[in-house]
Design a protein around this motif. Structure first.
Motif, PDB file in Angstrom:
ATOM      1  N   MET A  97       0.780  -1.133   0.191  1.00 14.50           N
ATOM      2  CA  MET A  97      -0.214  -0.184  -0.024  1.00 14.50           C
ATOM      3  C   MET A  97       0.991   1.246  -0.050  1.00 14.50           C
ATOM      4  SD  MET A  97      -3.283   1.412   3.044  1.00 14.50           S
ATOM      5  CE  MET A  97      -3.935  -0.226   1.956  1.00 14.50           C
ATOM      6  N   SER A  98       0.124   2.214  -0.862  1.00 19.45           N
ATOM      7  CA  SER A  98       0.906   3.708  -0.859  1.00 19.45           C
ATOM      8  C   SER A  98       1.328   4.135  -0.036  1.00 19.45           C
ATOM      9  CB  SER A  98       1.051   4.236  -2.209  1.00 19.45           C
ATOM     10  OG  SER A  98      -0.075   4.225  -2.638  1.00 19.45           O
ATOM     11  N   ILE A  99       2.174   5.264   0.120  1.00 23.51           N
ATOM     12  CA  ILE A  99       1.914   6.117   1.260  1.00 23.51           C
ATOM     13  C   ILE A  99       0.960   7.342   0.992  1.00 23.51           C
ATOM     14  CG2 ILE A  99       3.240   7.695   2.528  1.00 23.51           C
ATOM     15  CD1 ILE A  99       5.319   5.842   2.957  1.00 23.51           C
ATOM     16  N   ARG A 100       0.236   8.300   1.600  1.00 20.74           N
ATOM     17  CA  ARG A 100      -0.772   8.836   0.998  1.00 20.74           C
ATOM     18  C   ARG A 100      -0.907   9.848   2.072  1.00 20.74           C
ATOM     19  NH1 ARG A 100      -6.782   9.251   2.984  1.00 20.74           N
ATOM     20  NH2 ARG A 100      -6.915   7.329   4.218  1.00 20.74           N
ATOM     21  N   ARG A 101      -1.273  11.037   1.780  1.00 19.77           N
ATOM     22  CA  ARG A 101      -1.106  12.778   2.644  1.00 19.77           C
ATOM     23  C   ARG A 101      -2.924  12.862   3.149  1.00 19.77           C
ATOM     24  NH1 ARG A 101       1.487  17.044   3.127  1.00 19.77           N
ATOM     25  NH2 ARG A 101       2.408  16.351   0.772  1.00 19.77           N
ATOM     26  N   LEU A 102      -2.777  12.014   4.334  1.00 21.34           N
ATOM     27  CA  LEU A 102      -4.331  12.080   5.317  1.00 21.34           C
ATOM     28  C   LEU A 102      -5.011  13.320   4.984  1.00 21.34           C
ATOM     29  CD1 LEU A 102      -3.777  10.078   8.933  1.00 21.34           C
ATOM     30  CD2 LEU A 102      -4.451   9.202   6.012  1.00 21.34           C
ATOM     31  N   PRO A 103      -6.589  13.587   4.671  1.00 20.17           N
ATOM     32  CA  PRO A 103      -7.472  14.747   4.729  1.00 20.17           C
ATOM     33  C   PRO A 103      -7.279  14.978   5.615  1.00 20.17           C
ATOM     34  CG  PRO A 103      -8.731  12.608   4.876  1.00 20.17           C
ATOM     35  CD  PRO A 103      -6.795  12.120   4.699  1.00 20.17           C
TER      36      PRO A 103
END
Length: 596
Positions: free
Chosen positions: A1-7
């Protein structure tokens, strides 16, 4: 799973999990904001222990519309004018509290700076519902409603309204204790629960928020070393509690729970208190901001000192010096049981067994005097006799054979505390209080096995004043306490009525018993019944019903105690694990005198 910026809304909810654990956490952040705003009056109102409503109103500097919008954004604060976070002097400084609370509750903010227009903003779980002018008095009013209502995973871990209210009350007390110059009020479900005026002296504020008797049974702390100042009040060792919840610690006006400071308090009282008793203390430590790091916990309840050894040594030295100066002082409140022993009695003929020889008798005319009821242990006025060199009783009956009893036969009493008995194989010393405490505990256990402990009704029910959370805890357990022989009744918000006490305790101290039980219940798991905590509850009651050290016992009473110890299980140690008796074998005694 790739790293994402949280809302942003999820970031705020995560932050809320760190900052806002329960209603008391949210209340703490709001009241600290009011204090930092320069308020002189702070009014708090709670609904259902803070679960449904938390309202904080103050007369501080207020916020403009622009400041209010920024206050609801993360990491926006007016308390750090520069980047020197190590020099922060305010209670809050992170800029996380309001946006975190607004992301998990409905928040209404109304504020007006002096001489400017008021403004109001309503945010419901991160969504702005209203933003516009409002007619409000100077200051700020914040209302938090339905905390965690839309976060069921967090809501289900909250405790009952009663428990949450107790935590909120404790938090307001600590903050009010830190700032005696500010007036505080607290209402719960429409009823006023706490009121303290502003401009008080620190000792008076501490006594008013803990126990009024503390003012007469405490010593003042005033100790300065280098740039560190230690102030506050500390109870005399004889004025103590069953739990450490009555110890309040403040660092630069910030309430903290620090293991270093708690350990220092225990060290200062180490030789003066039993292990299961705790002093009532309010300590205020003031030192340069550069010497303490307050940015080590999200809720800012823990601190780290640059020189912990200096701080610990200062607390131990300051407390011991103040207690040493108190000298022989003990608790100043008179014991009601002692006062009840005095009565007006007409002088009559003494019992024949108590009469001295006729040649030592000096006649005294008829008179009325105040005398102590158990007068057989004291010389009667009107008799002239030399002072006794040791206490002894006439042996009207032959003493029992020593070899018949493992614990021996009583021969005397030392320091009104220790029974000296002669056994077949040596000398036995018994701590009368510790031994009787164990005997009472075992009697209570046996009585509970048969159903419930017999109770002794009080001729006049006694009113015991406590704080409201303590009364709530006792009220919730009244039916279970009745099984132990203690019948209680709620007597207003801050008092309990004692109608009967366990018959096994004899003439006990109802106030001390009920206060200690309230402290014990505070440490219990609410899911456990009192029968599951039998040892703790029964031990607390037994301690209050046992023969006290300092009481003179007759030889018959001493022998009765020894005989019961011989047939009672676990009588070798008291309820706190200390030994109740020790034995010197004949060989040991002979070694002491060089005979062996």
């Amino acid at each position: 799973m790739s790293i994402r910026r949280l809302p942003p809304h999820l970031v705020n909810r995560i932050a809320a999990g760190e900052v806002v654990e329960r209603p008391a956490s949210a209340l703490k952040e709001l009241v600290e904001n009011s204090i930092d705003a320069g308020a002189t009056r702070i009014a708090v109102a709670l609904g259902q222990g803070g679960l449904s409503r938390i309202e904080v109103a103050d007369d501080g500097c207020g916020m403009s519309a622009e400041d209010m919008a920024l206050a609801l954004e993360r990491h926006c604060t007016s308390k750090l004018p520069d980047e020197a976070i190590e020099s922060v002097v305010t209670l809050g400084f992170r800029g996380e509290a309001l946006p975190s609370i607004a992301s998990v509750a409905r928040v209404t903010i109304e504020s007006r700076p002096a001489g400017r227009d008021g403004w109001s903003r309503v945010v419901d779980n991160g969504e702005v519902l209203r933003d516009g002018p409002a007619a409000v008095p100077p200051g700020t009013r914040i209302v938090v409603e339905d905390l965690f209502a839309r976060v069921p995973a967090r809501r289900k871990f909250l405790r009952s309204p009663r428990s949450e209210y107790a935590a909120c009350l404790d938090m307001v007390r600590r903050l009010a204790m830190a700032r005696p110059d500010i007036a505080f009020t607290l209402e719960h479900d429409g009823r006023r629960a706490l009121t303290v005026p502003g401009g008080e002296e620190r000792p008076g504020r501490v006594a008013g928020l803990t126990d009024r008797a503390l003012a007469e049974n405490s010593v003042a702390i005033d100790w300065v070393r280098d740039s560190v100042t230690l102030g506050g009040v500390a109870s005399l060792p004889t004025f103590n509690r069953g739990i450490a919840d009555h110890q309040y610690l403040f660092v630069n006006g910030r309430p903290v729970r620090d293991r270093l400071l708690m350990g220092a308090i225990r060290g200062a009282y180490a030789e003066m208190l039993p292990r299961d008793r705790h002093a009532v203390v309010a300590l205020f430590l003031d030192l340069p901001p550069s010497e303490v790091d307050v940015n080590v916990h999200p809720a800012k309840t823990e601190v780290r000192f640059r020189d912990p050894a200096l701080i610990r040594g200062m607390i131990v030295s300051g407390l011991r010096r103040a207690l040493d100066e108190a000298g022989h002082r003990s608790v100043q409140r008179p014991a009601e049981s002692a006062l009840a022993m005095w009565q007006t009695e007409s002088v009559g003929a003494a019992p024949a067994a108590a009469m001295p020889p006729a040649d030592d008798w000096t006649p005294a005319g008829p008179e009325t005097r105040v005398m102590e009821r158990p007068s057989l242990f004291a010389p009667r006025p009107g008799f002239s006799a030399p002072p006794p060199l040791a206490r002894a009783e006439a042996a009207f009956t032959l003493p029992p054979e020593v070899r018949q009893f493992p614990m021996g036969v009583a021969r005397g009493q030392v320091a009104k505390t220790y029974i000296v008995a002669e056994a077949e194989d040596g000398l036995v010393l018994v701590d009368q209080h510790a031994a009787h405490e164990r005997l009472v505990l075992e009697r209570m256990r046996a009585a509970l096995t048969g159903g419930r402990v017999a109770s002794q009704a009080m001729l006049i029910p006694e009113v015991v004043e406590l704080d409201e959370p303590a009364c709530d805890r006792l009220e919730a357990r009244m039916e279970e306490l009745a099984e132990f022989g203690l019948d209680l009744e709620r007597f207003g918000p801050t008092a309990m009525l004692v109608r009967s006490t366990p018959a096994l305790l004899g003439q006990s101290d109802p106030k001390g018993l009920v206060s200690d039980l309230a402290d014990e219940l505070a440490a219990f798991d609410q899911a456990l019944s009192l029968r599951e905590r039998l040892d703790h509850v029964a031990a607390t009651m037994a301690c209050h019903g046992s023969v006290r050290a300092g009481r003179i016992l007759s030889v018959a009473e001493m022998n009765a105690l020894l005989r019961e110890m011989e047939v009672t299980p676990h009588s070798g140690q008291c309820n706190h694990g200390r030994p109740t008796w020790v034995k010197l074998q004949h060989g040991d005694i002979e070694k002491l005198f060089g005979r062996k």
